[in-house]
Design a protein around this motif. Structure first.
Motif, PDB file in Angstrom:
ATOM      1  N   ALA A  60      30.051  27.737  -2.155  1.00 44.26           N
ATOM      2  CA  ALA A  60      28.609  27.545  -2.271  1.00 44.26           C
ATOM      3  C   ALA A  60      28.308  26.056  -2.441  1.00 44.26           C
ATOM      4  O   ALA A  60      29.063  25.322  -3.060  1.00 44.26           O
ATOM      5  CB  ALA A  60      28.069  28.326  -3.457  1.00 44.26           C
ATOM      6  N   LEU A  61      27.183  25.644  -1.864  1.00 47.99           N
ATOM      7  CA  LEU A  61      26.726  24.270  -2.047  1.00 47.99           C
ATOM      8  C   LEU A  61      25.922  24.217  -3.334  1.00 47.99           C
ATOM      9  O   LEU A  61      25.120  25.104  -3.613  1.00 47.99           O
ATOM     10  CB  LEU A  61      25.845  23.842  -0.883  1.00 47.99           C
ATOM     11  N   ASN A  62      26.122  23.213  -4.129  1.00 49.30           N
ATOM     12  CA  ASN A  62      25.339  22.989  -5.343  1.00 49.30           C
ATOM     13  C   ASN A  62      25.054  21.497  -5.427  1.00 49.30           C
ATOM     14  O   ASN A  62      25.641  20.778  -6.225  1.00 49.30           O
ATOM     15  CB  ASN A  62      26.088  23.485  -6.585  1.00 49.30           C
ATOM     16  N   LEU A  63      24.137  21.048  -4.561  1.00 53.67           N
ATOM     17  CA  LEU A  63      23.805  19.630  -4.498  1.00 53.67           C
ATOM     18  C   LEU A  63      22.929  19.244  -5.687  1.00 53.67           C
ATOM     19  O   LEU A  63      22.229  20.074  -6.255  1.00 53.67           O
ATOM     20  CB  LEU A  63      23.077  19.329  -3.189  1.00 53.67           C
ATOM     21  N   THR A  64      22.939  17.964  -6.028  1.00 51.77           N
ATOM     22  CA  THR A  64      22.136  17.503  -7.151  1.00 51.77           C
ATOM     23  C   THR A  64      20.651  17.483  -6.775  1.00 51.77           C
ATOM     24  O   THR A  64      20.287  17.260  -5.616  1.00 51.77           O
ATOM     25  CB  THR A  64      22.575  16.090  -7.604  1.00 51.77           C
ATOM     26  N   GLU A  65      19.831  17.709  -7.779  1.00 52.27           N
ATOM     27  CA  GLU A  65      18.376  17.794  -7.593  1.00 52.27           C
ATOM     28  C   GLU A  65      17.787  16.536  -6.965  1.00 52.27           C
ATOM     29  O   GLU A  65      16.791  16.608  -6.260  1.00 52.27           O
ATOM     30  CB  GLU A  65      17.685  18.068  -8.931  1.00 52.27           C
ATOM     31  N   ASP A  66      18.401  15.389  -7.216  1.00 54.16           N
ATOM     32  CA  ASP A  66      17.841  14.140  -6.702  1.00 54.16           C
ATOM     33  C   ASP A  66      17.921  14.048  -5.173  1.00 54.16           C
ATOM     34  O   ASP A  66      17.333  13.146  -4.581  1.00 54.16           O
ATOM     35  CB  ASP A  66      18.504  12.930  -7.363  1.00 54.16           C
ATOM     36  N   GLN A 121      24.969  32.670   2.522  1.00 51.06           N
ATOM     37  CA  GLN A 121      26.199  32.819   1.738  1.00 51.06           C
ATOM     38  C   GLN A 121      26.490  31.602   0.864  1.00 51.06           C
ATOM     39  O   GLN A 121      27.121  31.740  -0.181  1.00 51.06           O
ATOM     40  CB  GLN A 121      27.388  33.074   2.659  1.00 51.06           C
ATOM     41  N   VAL A 122      26.081  30.419   1.282  1.00 54.77           N
ATOM     42  CA  VAL A 122      26.401  29.209   0.512  1.00 54.77           C
ATOM     43  C   VAL A 122      25.234  28.730  -0.343  1.00 54.77           C
ATOM     44  O   VAL A 122      25.269  27.623  -0.881  1.00 54.77           O
ATOM     45  CB  VAL A 122      26.893  28.055   1.425  1.00 54.77           C
ATOM     46  N   SER A 123      24.201  29.546  -0.464  1.00 57.01           N
ATOM     47  CA  SER A 123      23.036  29.174  -1.271  1.00 57.01           C
ATOM     48  C   SER A 123      22.812  30.228  -2.349  1.00 57.01           C
ATOM     49  O   SER A 123      23.374  31.325  -2.291  1.00 57.01           O
ATOM     50  CB  SER A 123      21.806  29.007  -0.375  1.00 57.01           C
ATOM     51  N   ASN A 124      21.986  29.886  -3.313  1.00 52.45           N
ATOM     52  CA  ASN A 124      21.733  30.766  -4.458  1.00 52.45           C
ATOM     53  C   ASN A 124      20.315  31.324  -4.402  1.00 52.45           C
ATOM     54  O   ASN A 124      19.381  30.589  -4.059  1.00 52.45           O
ATOM     55  CB  ASN A 124      21.918  29.976  -5.758  1.00 52.45           C
ATOM     56  N   PRO A 125      20.131  32.599  -4.780  1.00 53.97           N
ATOM     57  CA  PRO A 125      18.792  33.197  -4.764  1.00 53.97           C
ATOM     58  C   PRO A 125      17.826  32.446  -5.676  1.00 53.97           C
ATOM     59  O   PRO A 125      18.213  31.933  -6.727  1.00 53.97           O
ATOM     60  CB  PRO A 125      19.011  34.617  -5.287  1.00 53.97           C
ATOM     61  N   ARG A 186      16.170  30.855  -1.119  1.00 57.54           N
ATOM     62  CA  ARG A 186      17.487  30.494  -1.635  1.00 57.54           C
ATOM     63  C   ARG A 186      17.578  28.985  -1.749  1.00 57.54           C
ATOM     64  O   ARG A 186      16.816  28.283  -1.095  1.00 57.54           O
ATOM     65  CB  ARG A 186      18.602  31.042  -0.734  1.00 57.54           C
ATOM     66  N   SER A 187      18.496  28.487  -2.557  1.00 58.84           N
ATOM     67  CA  SER A 187      18.599  27.054  -2.775  1.00 58.84           C
ATOM     68  C   SER A 187      20.047  26.577  -2.708  1.00 58.84           C
ATOM     69  O   SER A 187      20.964  27.302  -3.094  1.00 58.84           O
ATOM     70  CB  SER A 187      18.026  26.686  -4.137  1.00 58.84           C
ATOM     71  N   ILE A 188      20.219  25.360  -2.229  1.00 58.89           N
ATOM     72  CA  ILE A 188      21.535  24.717  -2.229  1.00 58.89           C
ATOM     73  C   ILE A 188      21.620  23.676  -3.334  1.00 58.89           C
ATOM     74  O   ILE A 188      22.580  22.947  -3.431  1.00 58.89           O
ATOM     75  CB  ILE A 188      21.851  24.065  -0.865  1.00 58.89           C
ATOM     76  N   PHE A 189      20.584  23.630  -4.186  1.00 58.60           N
ATOM     77  CA  PHE A 189      20.543  22.649  -5.265  1.00 58.60           C
ATOM     78  C   PHE A 189      20.924  23.291  -6.590  1.00 58.60           C
ATOM     79  O   PHE A 189      20.527  24.414  -6.884  1.00 58.60           O
ATOM     80  CB  PHE A 189      19.155  22.018  -5.354  1.00 58.60           C
ATOM     81  N   ALA A 190      21.709  22.546  -7.396  1.00 60.86           N
ATOM     82  CA  ALA A 190      22.206  23.061  -8.681  1.00 60.86           C
ATOM     83  C   ALA A 190      21.080  23.174  -9.690  1.00 60.86           C
ATOM     84  O   ALA A 190      20.115  22.504  -9.647  1.00 60.86           O
ATOM     85  CB  ALA A 190      23.302  22.156  -9.211  1.00 60.86           C
TER      86      ALA A 190
END
Length: 190
Positions: A60-66, A121-125, A186-190
């Motif tokens: 999963a991608l968890n990129l920083t909010e910035d 699959q690589v993002s979060n709800p 869905r989001s790829i940001f942590a």
């Protein structure tokens, strides 16, 4: 071809009405067929960082909010770029997941997915009430939960690559077509 409108005494449909209905059905069919490209695997093309092969994300991608605003800036740069099935560049055009791949590829060196279902699959709800700029929005346009996607840009709007003959565009989430087909955010940001 010019269709002359006329009214019959028995209330039968006029030729112009039949022609309009036929055109509307053809347009709807074309839209459905064009959106099919978003959920399908693209034509064989190497992805970034994978010469000659497809890119398969491993986590999963968890990129920083910035990085949210950088993603949005990159996305807005290509509004009005033509739709191209399997496209993933400003020069070659975009399909919906190719747009996402290109935009995210400009803000991270991570291995990236290509299809809409891979992006899911690589993002979060994300709960709809918590939707933020830069989150992904998914739509069921072809009978699949992840058959189309875009990037939420705020003010009730998202950017997507809609269909053949179209261009990358900003559309309202409450657009009658997309509001009925929205499945999740869905989001790829942590």
């Amino acid at each position: 071809m010019k269709v002359q409108a006329w009214t019959s005494m028995d209330g039968a449909a006029r030729p112009a009405d039949r022609s309009r209905r036929h055109c509307a059905l053809m347009l709807a069919g074309s839209l459905v067929a064009a959106l099919a490209g978003c959920s399908s695997a693209p034509r064989s093309r190497p992805g970034p960082g994978a010469p000659g092969g497809s890119v398969r994300p491993v986590a999963a991608l968890n990129l920083t909010e910035d990085l949210r605003e950088a993603l949005l800036a990159r996305t807005m740069l290509v509004v009005n770029t033509p739709y191209t099935y399997g496209g993933n560049s400003p020069e070659g055009g975009f399909d919906c997941s190719g747009l996402i791949q290109w935009a995210v590829g400009g803000i991270t060196a991570a291995r990236l997915p290509r299809t809409t279902s891979q992006w899911a699959q690589v993002s979060n709800p994300v709960d709809g009430r918590d939707l933020q700029r830069g989150d992904f929005v998914f739509f069921n346009t072809l009978g699949g939960r992840y058959s189309h996607m875009g990037i939420f840009v705020g003010n009730g709007q998202f950017v997507h690559a809609p269909s053949s003959g179209g261009t990358v565009q900003r559309v309202r989430m409450d657009n009658v077509y997309f509001a009925r087909r929205f499945t999740e955010a869905r989001s790829i940001f942590a």
